[in-house]
Scaffold this motif. Sequence first.
Motif, PDB file in Angstrom:
ATOM      1  N   LYS A  99      34.418  42.231  57.302  1.00 58.41           N
ATOM      2  CA  LYS A  99      35.909  42.498  57.552  1.00 58.41           C
ATOM      3  C   LYS A  99      36.591  41.951  56.021  1.00 58.41           C
ATOM      4  CE  LYS A  99      35.433  44.247  61.555  1.00 58.41           C
ATOM      5  NZ  LYS A  99      35.562  45.634  61.801  1.00 58.41           N
ATOM      6  N   VAL A 100      37.471  42.802  55.608  1.00 52.83           N
ATOM      7  CA  VAL A 100      38.136  42.554  54.463  1.00 52.83           C
ATOM      8  C   VAL A 100      39.826  42.485  54.688  1.00 52.83           C
ATOM      9  CG1 VAL A 100      38.920  43.428  52.288  1.00 52.83           C
ATOM     10  CG2 VAL A 100      36.562  43.369  52.944  1.00 52.83           C
ATOM     11  N   ASN A 101      40.490  41.318  54.243  1.00 52.74           N
ATOM     12  CA  ASN A 101      41.858  41.434  54.284  1.00 52.74           C
ATOM     13  C   ASN A 101      42.483  40.705  53.266  1.00 52.74           C
ATOM     14  OD1 ASN A 101      42.256  38.436  54.959  1.00 52.74           O
ATOM     15  ND2 ASN A 101      41.029  38.735  56.440  1.00 52.74           N
ATOM     16  N   SER A 102      43.734  41.022  52.905  1.00 50.77           N
ATOM     17  CA  SER A 102      44.365  40.378  51.688  1.00 50.77           C
ATOM     18  C   SER A 102      45.866  40.208  52.034  1.00 50.77           C
ATOM     19  CB  SER A 102      43.953  41.553  50.577  1.00 50.77           C
ATOM     20  OG  SER A 102      44.987  41.285  49.338  1.00 50.77           O
ATOM     21  N   VAL A 103      46.330  39.204  51.515  1.00 48.59           N
ATOM     22  CA  VAL A 103      47.840  38.786  51.628  1.00 48.59           C
ATOM     23  C   VAL A 103      48.101  38.592  50.260  1.00 48.59           C
ATOM     24  CG1 VAL A 103      49.502  37.181  52.613  1.00 48.59           C
ATOM     25  CG2 VAL A 103      47.428  37.945  53.835  1.00 48.59           C
ATOM     26  N   LYS A 104      49.325  39.275  49.745  1.00 47.36           N
ATOM     27  CA  LYS A 104      49.800  38.757  48.405  1.00 47.36           C
ATOM     28  C   LYS A 104      51.581  38.709  48.842  1.00 47.36           C
ATOM     29  CE  LYS A 104      48.609  42.591  46.033  1.00 47.36           C
ATOM     30  NZ  LYS A 104      47.700  43.497  46.376  1.00 47.36           N
ATOM     31  N   ALA A 105      51.767  37.590  48.076  1.00 47.27           N
ATOM     32  CA  ALA A 105      53.380  37.185  47.948  1.00 47.27           C
ATOM     33  C   ALA A 105      53.744  36.990  46.698  1.00 47.27           C
ATOM     34  CB  ALA A 105      53.513  36.442  49.314  1.00 47.27           C
ATOM     35  N   ASP A 106      55.215  37.008  46.394  1.00 45.34           N
ATOM     36  CA  ASP A 106      55.543  36.535  45.270  1.00 45.34           C
ATOM     37  C   ASP A 106      57.168  36.399  45.295  1.00 45.34           C
ATOM     38  OD1 ASP A 106      57.277  38.747  43.302  1.00 45.34           O
ATOM     39  OD2 ASP A 106      55.127  39.430  43.942  1.00 45.34           O
ATOM     40  N   PHE A 107      57.736  35.502  44.705  1.00 41.31           N
ATOM     41  CA  PHE A 107      59.150  35.087  44.800  1.00 41.31           C
ATOM     42  C   PHE A 107      59.573  34.634  43.318  1.00 41.31           C
ATOM     43  CE2 PHE A 107      56.670  33.613  48.736  1.00 41.31           C
ATOM     44  CZ  PHE A 107      57.272  34.216  49.419  1.00 41.31           C
TER      45      PHE A 107
END
Length: 945
Positions: free
Chosen positions: A340-348
């Motif tokens: 299973k592949v998952n990805s979380v990206k965030a920037d501020f």
Amino acid sequence: MRLYLLFLTLFFCSISFAQNSIKGVVTDENNQPIPGASIKVSGSNEGTTSDYDGSFVLVTKQAPPFSIDITAVGHASSSVNVESVSQKIQVKLSSEETKLNEIVVSASRAPERVLQSPVTIERMGIAQVKSTTAPTFYDGLENLKEVQFNTSSISFKTVNTRGFAAVGNTRFMQLVDGMDNSSPALNFVLGNLIGLSDIDVASVELLPGASSALYGANAFNGILFMNSKNPFTYQGISSYVKYGQTSQDVAGTNDYFDMGIRAATAFNKYFAVKANFNYMKATEWIADDRRSVTGGSIGHDGNQNYDGLNIYGDEVTTFINNVGQVSRTGYREKDLNDNKVNSVKADFSLHIRPWADDTEIMLQYKLGLGNTIYQGANRYALNDFFMSQTKIEIKGKNFFARAYQSSEDAGNSYDMRFAGWNVQRAAKSDTNWFTDYATSFQLSSAVLGLNADQAANYARSFADTNVSPGLNLVPNTDPTNPSAPRNARFEPGTPEFTSALNAVKSNPDFTQGAKFTDRSKIYHSDVNYNFKDLIKFAEIQVGGSARQYEMNSNGSIFTDYDGPIRYNEYGVYTQGSKLFMEDRLKVVASVRYDKSQNFDGNVSPRVSFVYSAGAQKNHNFRASYQTGFRNPTTQDQYIGLDLGPFALIGSAPENLVRYSEIRNVSAAGQAAGAAATVPMNGTNAYNNSYTLTSVQAFGAALSANPSDVAGAAALLKSANVRLVRPEEVKAYELGYRAVINNDLSVDLNGYYNQYNHFLNTSRVAGVYYGDVNTAINLSDPLSPVYALARSDRRIYQVYSNTSADVASLGFGVGLSKKVYKNFELGANYNYSQLDFDQSQDPGFVTGFNTPKHRVKASLGNTRLFKNFGFNTNVRWNSEYLWQSSFADGMIPSTTVVDAQINYAVPTCKLLFKVGATNIGGKDYIQVIGAGSIGQQWFASLTINP
């Protein structure tokens, strides 16, 4: 997540507007709306973009009268005077082939037209992101000229330009908002793990070829710039959601989900903020290549020394008298991770313009985390992998200065090869397993009368099921009978297997576990100043950078068992450019000096000429000489990793003694007078070893004629590995760009690269006793020749440079033309060739990994009819050789077709899109050992302000 949503809610509620709002609409000559047009107040940074219906609202503190500039890809620019706030602005732009007239910055660190760039450059803008046929803009880069992808995972893809690339491409640099997003530990880009989302991309620029004169070490074979949208210009709340399915022969059909949200606002002309959040999940392209690495048939039935490519644990092998070489059974990769592949990206980010002019201060934080698979010497499951970047930057019209930190944490990542080894060892030790196999083989032949193949299969079944000590020729695995022997192989899916795998994944001791630890960091700063407003005779720039690497793996990857290892490097450069011959000839020259703590300094010059011919200067000829260099990576210098069959040892002088291990000497060696155990370290690998190819030739000769030891020994060649140093490239390039009859774009380029001190790895065999650098003495029972004959040797992978001449050459042709109304047809061809004489260094592996021929074509129409557009892409490459430390093999020729259709609803600010990749095609590979790439379809809904 709840805190994040609360933050967004408060953030959105704080949106405020300046005093003057100028409204208008942008259309083409057919009165069709133009989305994504840029509207800016002349002489100011205040601006906005048009919606899908062409409308815009420009917020400004300036009071009329003033003028605004309107630009859009594929159209001529225009300026309009604004006389009052209530004035309804209506702008009509005429169509124009402007792909080569777009403005780029990366080629010279100064704004210039693509048409007049001194080097080859490719660009993707907002319009191209919208029309890409791939699930994401990053995937869509594969359709650019010069680009080849190496896919290790559905979420881990790396860019290759001009050859010599692996999954971890250390010869290619990738900058996101000016920050190098390479892994601090291993110095290669992790795809788009900590990159941008589709709704925050302002532009992407690609420079194939050497760029070290401006960008320093590792800008060796190419550099990619990804620039995000500025919240002063691109305001409001945008979001998207994608759903689709992937289909692969091994994995079957599985769901794909991707969503993102972007929020940005300028509170006034001094302050603006931006936030992004993205989440993706999918099922992996499962790697299940079962070809035999050791030769012979697939599977242990008929091949008792079978070593499947994506089966781990069967690398554990031994020689059994009267039987031959035998390997353990092992586990398939698909059973050693959840796929299973998952990805979380965030920037501020916070943006401040303290004087309401072009000076801007930016504070930014980016993070990326998730699960994916990386392929290096082994296959690695990156679970809960985390990487972050924190930056402060100030930039103005003629300068910038930035400093940032990159940090990573391996989380629960583990080596799947070691997982396979140690799960099976948890059930039964190697010694007990091979003992049971040998005993069962002999007794089943003698007692049961089985032939060799039957005895071998029976012995494997017995060794996999019987618990040592003790021997039952008829294994009993009845779970209802407590006295029955426990199954000595944990079958995938059983509680015993799951428990053993979880224990192995959490144990960082590679003799028992598979977990690797990494909390490495990079600290980086760079500055640039352009003197164009102070110096008039030429445009002069100066700049520099400084970086510190901090390796922190607790001894699991590097030899940092006694604390983090740090080293520094810095560089300075200057560039001058000037126009001659009535501004038709542009000359650009630059030079850079770089120094790494562990190596001598390096000078990288560059000079280029661009001549613009024709009345409109639309025919541009260019010639350039560029240089590039690449410092050895942290891995090249400080790795110290026992991979079982061999160990990786970095080449930094102090690292040779930092890596050490105790090896057991054979009974025959002890009988000859050697100690029972011997200490081995990097000095043995680099200074007292034979080349592995000569050792293999020695073994084959001795096997063919055991009495001729002298003849076999004559084949041995001492390695004498020199310590690693930076590699260099000299690149010569010619090119031509033109816009003909306002609708035909032509882009031609050719290059020749010469490499010096090409970095490479070599396999060597260090002996437990004896000196390989002295004359062979067969009367000495502790001669290194006898050490090899008794298998008293250790295989190492070492890092060095080849003295052989390595070169590559290639050329490319790109054409784009509007063939009927708004239909646009594009096509390009690239040729790549390695120029290397293997006889100069027989053991050297180039890893060129690039097809000789590549063809790409596209056909699209952004306005087929009102609010409806489509695009198609087709890619073809010839077969080519893939070489890596994990596996070698041929990549077959492949044809891939992608397509998408999109429909806009301007009144609701909506864009619907449906696309598919690898339409009608078979599963194909880009990396030997990685999963085959199947088909994918997706449907997306994007909301833009």
